[in-house]
Design a protein around this motif. Sequence first.
Motif, mmCIF file in Angstrom:
data_model
loop_
_atom_site.group_PDB
_atom_site.id
_atom_site.type_symbol
_atom_site.label_atom_id
_atom_site.label_comp_id
_atom_site.label_asym_id
_atom_site.label_seq_id
_atom_site.Cartn_x
_atom_site.Cartn_y
_atom_site.Cartn_z
ATOM 1 N N ALA A 197 0.816 -1.209 0.000
ATOM 2 C CA ALA A 197 0.000 0.000 0.000
ATOM 3 C C ALA A 197 0.852 1.261 0.000
ATOM 4 O O ALA A 197 0.488 2.263 -0.633
ATOM 5 N N HIS A 214 0.841 4.114 -4.108
ATOM 6 C CA HIS A 214 0.080 5.256 -3.609
ATOM 7 C C HIS A 214 0.530 6.487 -4.401
ATOM 8 O O HIS A 214 1.502 7.142 -4.071
ATOM 9 N N THR A 230 -4.519 4.586 -5.686
ATOM 10 C CA THR A 230 -4.258 4.279 -4.283
ATOM 11 C C THR A 230 -4.792 2.884 -4.001
ATOM 12 O O THR A 230 -5.982 2.619 -4.199
ATOM 13 N N THR A 283 -6.244 -0.086 -2.046
ATOM 14 C CA THR A 283 -7.087 -0.262 -0.866
ATOM 15 C C THR A 283 -7.638 -1.682 -0.866
ATOM 16 O O THR A 283 -7.637 -2.367 -1.893
ATOM 17 N N LYS A 325 -13.704 -3.706 3.003
ATOM 18 C CA LYS A 325 -13.931 -4.197 4.357
ATOM 19 C C LYS A 325 -14.267 -5.692 4.414
ATOM 20 O O LYS A 325 -13.765 -6.394 5.297
ATOM 21 N N CYS A 362 -3.421 -7.952 -0.178
ATOM 22 C CA CYS A 362 -2.940 -7.664 -1.537
ATOM 23 C C CYS A 362 -2.415 -8.923 -2.220
ATOM 24 O O CYS A 362 -2.745 -9.215 -3.376
ATOM 25 N N GLU A 366 -18.769 4.292 1.438
ATOM 26 C CA GLU A 366 -17.565 5.071 1.154
ATOM 27 C C GLU A 366 -17.394 5.288 -0.344
ATOM 28 O O GLU A 366 -17.084 6.396 -0.803
ATOM 29 N N GLU A 367 -17.636 4.246 -1.124
ATOM 30 C CA GLU A 367 -17.504 4.356 -2.580
ATOM 31 C C GLU A 367 -18.574 5.290 -3.146
ATOM 32 O O GLU A 367 -18.307 6.086 -4.053
ATOM 33 N N HIS A 372 -10.314 -1.230 -5.659
ATOM 34 C CA HIS A 372 -9.537 -0.013 -5.412
ATOM 35 C C HIS A 372 -10.409 1.195 -5.780
ATOM 36 O O HIS A 372 -10.381 1.683 -6.907
ATOM 37 N N TYR A 383 -10.247 4.187 -5.090
ATOM 38 C CA TYR A 383 -9.561 5.457 -5.347
ATOM 39 C C TYR A 383 -8.747 5.406 -6.636
ATOM 40 O O TYR A 383 -7.864 6.227 -6.853
#
Length: 456
Positions: free
Chosen positions: A268, A272, A277, A279, A282, A291, A355-356, A443, A445
Amino acid sequence: MPVNNQYIIVRDDLLIDPATIISEGLLIGRLSECEVRLNHPSVSRVQAGIKQFDNAYYLFSLRPKNPVTLNGKPIEENEALAAGDLIEIGPFQLEIDTTESALVIRVELQIGAKLSEIDVSDPGLSTDNLEAPADGKAKKPRPAPVAGTKALDIFWDKRIREAGKMVRPSPLFPKAGRRSGKAQFNWAPTTDLISRWPAAFFTWAIIIFGAGTAAAAYWYSNAFAPGPLSKAHAATQMSLSPPVALAANNGSCTTCHALKGKMDDRCASCHHTDAFTATVIKPHLAAGIGCASCHAEHKGEQLDATEAAIASCTECHNDSNEQVYNGKRVSTPHGGTFGYPVVNGEWSAKTINDEEWELKKLTVTRLPADSEQKWRSNQFHALHDQRVRVAGGIKGNAGGRLSCNSCHLAFDPIDRTTPRTTCATCHSTLSGKPDCNSCHVQHIYDKRNPQITQSE
């Protein structure tokens, strides 16, 4: 009555001090390994045993052909013991007593008549005319014998086997019995008489092996790798634009592998950038997926990290995977086909988390009157109408994005068949395989997806 499996052995026949023994089963016999050793030819190797059940101790006769005698009566299986009992084994007499914490066994060597040989026909020795104690308290009845069980037989068999094991001979013992005369000196050679290798030999061997290992790790990084690195991690400079990592790995092992810290944290920190980024969602975090679980390395030079990650989705999410993740199992999604978020008339939006959704910045809000199903439907359609560009010859609006007519050919009644056939046009990789990540974004982001119109 004592309850601690504790015995106090008093040997009046030997000049030794009383001994306290704690054992789940006390063995009595001629073997030196018995807790109460009675060294006489008339005593069996292991003749009797004493074991505690609840608040009472029981005497077990372990040799039916040479039974032990309790108060002048041979014991066939087992009998409960009480203070004042007399046990006869060969020429030995064992007197039983109790304390608050132990069973006391006093051993004496008898010379003369045995208790079992005394004539008890005299009425004066009968217990029929005994009067109750003056305090009016009757003596507690002796507990009934313990019923024989297979577990109890196994217990005593194990104790007897342990006691009967011979002491392991040392290397100084001869391999065969000693002979008489001069032949007794013909012993077999043993390893204790062989000259040992000097310690320096092993020291130099360790130094040479360690130096060779360090040289291999320094000059050839793949010496300990399970397979070749991919070109992406072996490259000396970045080739993707915009970049997905801070710097090229240049085949370095220590960039990912180190003595301290987690490899996922190092992934991570490297991946970045402004455009990307790394991620982990959850549900994957809760299941222990990181990963390396999806982007496995050392699979060959031609490995493509994106293709490998997409392939790992179906390798894990299938009915034949019996592994349990965070107490749950996974299965083959969507019946093995491209999914459509309506199951039995109910909308499901597992593809979008809160969040997304905040990152999308779409022009749709949930009204107070909207039900959960209505809101899920609005999310799904707003995402495709405002964010996804047309692909594969599908017609769209003037801005080049999807519209209602891109998937629905009719609206009165609404066409719900065509949308299921057009999913694969957008949600596939260049090789034609299903792209799970196009819906189930990992991911969130990542700003490099050409299929998505990025917000300002």
